[in-house]
Enzyme design. Sequence first.
Site, short mmCIF file in Angstrom:
data_model
loop_
_atom_site.label_atom_id
_atom_site.label_comp_id
_atom_site.label_asym_id
_atom_site.label_seq_id
_atom_site.Cartn_x
_atom_site.Cartn_y
_atom_site.Cartn_z
N CYS A 94 13.08 11.95 6.72
CA CYS A 94 13.14 11.61 8.01
C CYS A 94 14.51 11.73 8.45
O CYS A 94 14.81 12.09 9.52
CB CYS A 94 12.92 9.81 7.98
SG CYS A 94 11.52 9.35 7.55
N GLU B 201 9.17 17.09 15.29
CA GLU B 201 9.40 16.83 13.93
C GLU B 201 8.62 17.71 13.05
O GLU B 201 7.46 17.81 13.37
CB GLU B 201 9.30 15.55 13.48
CG GLU B 201 9.66 15.28 12.03
CD GLU B 201 9.45 13.83 11.51
OE1 GLU B 201 8.60 13.12 11.95
OE2 GLU B 201 10.54 13.48 10.73
N GLU C 288 9.81 2.53 10.82
CA GLU C 288 10.85 3.52 10.58
C GLU C 288 10.05 5.00 10.54
O GLU C 288 9.34 5.45 9.65
CB GLU C 288 11.44 3.52 9.00
CG GLU C 288 12.76 3.62 8.88
CD GLU C 288 13.86 3.17 9.89
OE1 GLU C 288 14.17 3.85 10.81
OE2 GLU C 288 14.05 1.86 9.65
N LYS D 43 0.84 -1.19 0.04
CA LYS D 43 -0.01 -0.05 -0.15
C LYS D 43 0.91 1.20 0.13
O LYS D 43 1.47 1.45 1.11
CB LYS D 43 -0.95 0.08 1.25
CG LYS D 43 -2.06 1.08 1.05
CD LYS D 43 -2.47 2.09 2.00
CE LYS D 43 -1.62 3.03 2.51
NZ LYS D 43 -1.78 4.41 1.74
C1 UN1 Z 1 13.71 8.96 4.53
O1 UN1 Z 1 13.71 10.06 4.64
O2 UN1 Z 1 12.91 8.15 5.10
O3 UN1 Z 1 19.53 9.41 3.59
C2 UN1 Z 1 14.77 8.13 3.52
C3 UN1 Z 1 18.71 9.72 2.95
C4 UN1 Z 1 17.98 9.00 1.84
C5 UN1 Z 1 16.89 8.06 2.45
C6 UN1 Z 1 15.82 9.01 3.42
N1 UN1 Z 1 18.85 8.21 1.14
O4 UN1 Z 1 18.24 10.95 3.21
#
Ligand code: UN1
Length: 503
Positions: free
Chosen positions: A291, A392, A257, A182
Site C-alpha cells: 500500500c 493504484e 486501511e 480471516k
Molecule cells: C502495507 O503495504 O499495507 O511501511 C503495509 C511499510 C511496511 C508496511 C506496509 N512496514 O511499507
Amino acid sequence: MTVKESEMPKQYQNFINGRHFDAKSGKTFENRNPANWDEVLSTFPLSGKEDVDDAVNAARKAFETWRLVPAPSRGNILKKVGDLLTARKEDLARTMTKEMGKVLLETRGDVQEGIDTAYYAASEARRLFGHTVPSELPNKFNMAMRMPIGVAGIITPWNFPMAIPTWKIFPALVCGNSVVFKPASDTPETAAKLVEILIETGVPEGVVNIVHGGGGSVGMAIVDHPSIDLISFTGSSVVGKKISEVASKTLKRVSLELGGKNAQIVMDDARLDLALEGVLWGAFGTTGQRCTATSRLIVHEKVYDKFLSMLVDHTKKLRLGDGLKETTDVGPLVNQGQVETVEKYVRIGADEGAKILTGGKRPDGKELSKGWFYEPTILGGVTPSMRVAREEIFGPVLSVIKVRNITEAIDVTNGTNYGLSSSVYTQDLNNAYQAIRDIRAGITYINAPTIGAEAHMPFGGVKETGNGHREGGWTVYEFFSEWKTVYVDYSGKLQRAQIDTKE
Ligand code: UN1
C-alpha cells in the site's frame, strides 16, 4: 513411485473454539508457490457462512471471560508470542516467501514487524491509560477508562501476511476483545502458523479463531454478522467501500486501511545517490505490492534527465527470481490476477502516451517460466492526468513525472484520490517543511523512501486510503477499545450537574 509423506502438501484446518475443523462443506483450496505454480505448498478449508457462525459463537462466549483477565496478564501472553515469533523467524520468513513470493530479506522484515508489534502490545497492556478529570461538583470523582468492545473481525491481505495480522490481532487482544480472523487466501499458511503460536502461548480457547476461505464468502459473512462488533480490514478501496456499506447495517465500528498512489519527490538540491536507492527500494520492494509502494516519481526538471538515466540503468540490473535465493532482488507477483492487472496498466500507460523506459513485459527465459514474474518497469513522460499517474497498480511499475518547483511537486503529489505515504528528497529545509505541511497524506518521509513504517508509529492515510483510523503505535488502541465515563459522588447528597455548581 509414491510421493513421500514429507513431500505431500500439509492439510491445514480452521481453528475454532480451541479445536481444529475442516470446512462444513468439506471443500478445500490449494496454496501454491507464485515462483513455481506447479508447487502445491498446502491445502486449506474452503469455509463458508456456517463456519463463520461457529467461530463467532465461540468468540462471543470467550469474550465474557477474556474481558475480565487483567490487561497486564493479557500482555504477558503477547510477550511470549514475541519470543516464539523470534525463535521461529526464519521458518516463518521462508513460509511467507514460498506462499507470496517476496524475497527473504523482506519476509524476515515482515516477521520482525510482527515481533516489534508483539512487544509493543505487551508493554501497552501496562498502560492503556485513561483520564481522571476534576468534577464541577465538590466531593465527586470523574474518570474515563478504556473498555473492551467485543468480537473483532480481522480481515487481512497477502502482501504483509505476518505484520498486518499482528497489527490488528495483538491490540485487539490486549484491549480484551476476542477475534475471528480471516487471512487472505493467497497467504493462509503464515496466518495458520501465527495462530499456532497464539495457541501455544496460552490464549484461551475461543479467544482467537481462524476461518480460511474467500473474501466474498467468509469475509462478507464476518462483515455482515450481527454478533461481530468491529471490523479491521486492509485491502483495496473497492472492497473497503463494500465493507463499509455492509457493516453499516449493523452499526459496526470499522477500520479500513486501503489503497495508495504514493509519490517520491526528488528536488534539484537532493542527494541523487540517496534518492536513487530510495526509489529502487520503494518502487520494487515487495515487487511493488505494498500500500505504501512508490508508484510515482516526481522529479525536478533540472535533474530529470540525469536522474532518470541513473534510475533506468540501475533498474535494469535488478535480478528477478525466486525469493528464496539470496541473489534475488525482486520476486514474483502473488498470482495471475496481479500479473494481468500490471499488464493492463502498462498497456493503458503506453496508449496514453507514456514511454516504457525499461521492463514492460514478463521476462524471457526458462527459469522464470512457471512463476508470476514481471520485469521492473519505468514509465517516463507521464503527466498527472494519466491513469497510470492516478490509479493504484500494485506491481513493479513506476510512473515518472517532471515538475518545475516544490509547489508543483506537492500539487502533483496531492492529485490523486489516495493519501497514504509520501517522500521528499531535498537538502533544503524550506522544501522539506513546506512538503510536511502541504502534502495530504498520512505519512511523509524526508530523505527516505515511501516504505518503512515502524510498528510503534501511527499508520494510515487520508482520502480514499481509509476512513480516519490509524493502525500501529498507541493510536490503534483507540480503535480496539471504547470509553466508559465514570462519575463517583461521595458527597452523601444529590448533586445536580450544571445546577448545584454554585458555591
Ligand atoms: C502495507 O503495504 O499495507 O511501511 C503495509 C511499510 C511496511 C508496511 C506496509 N512496514 O511499507
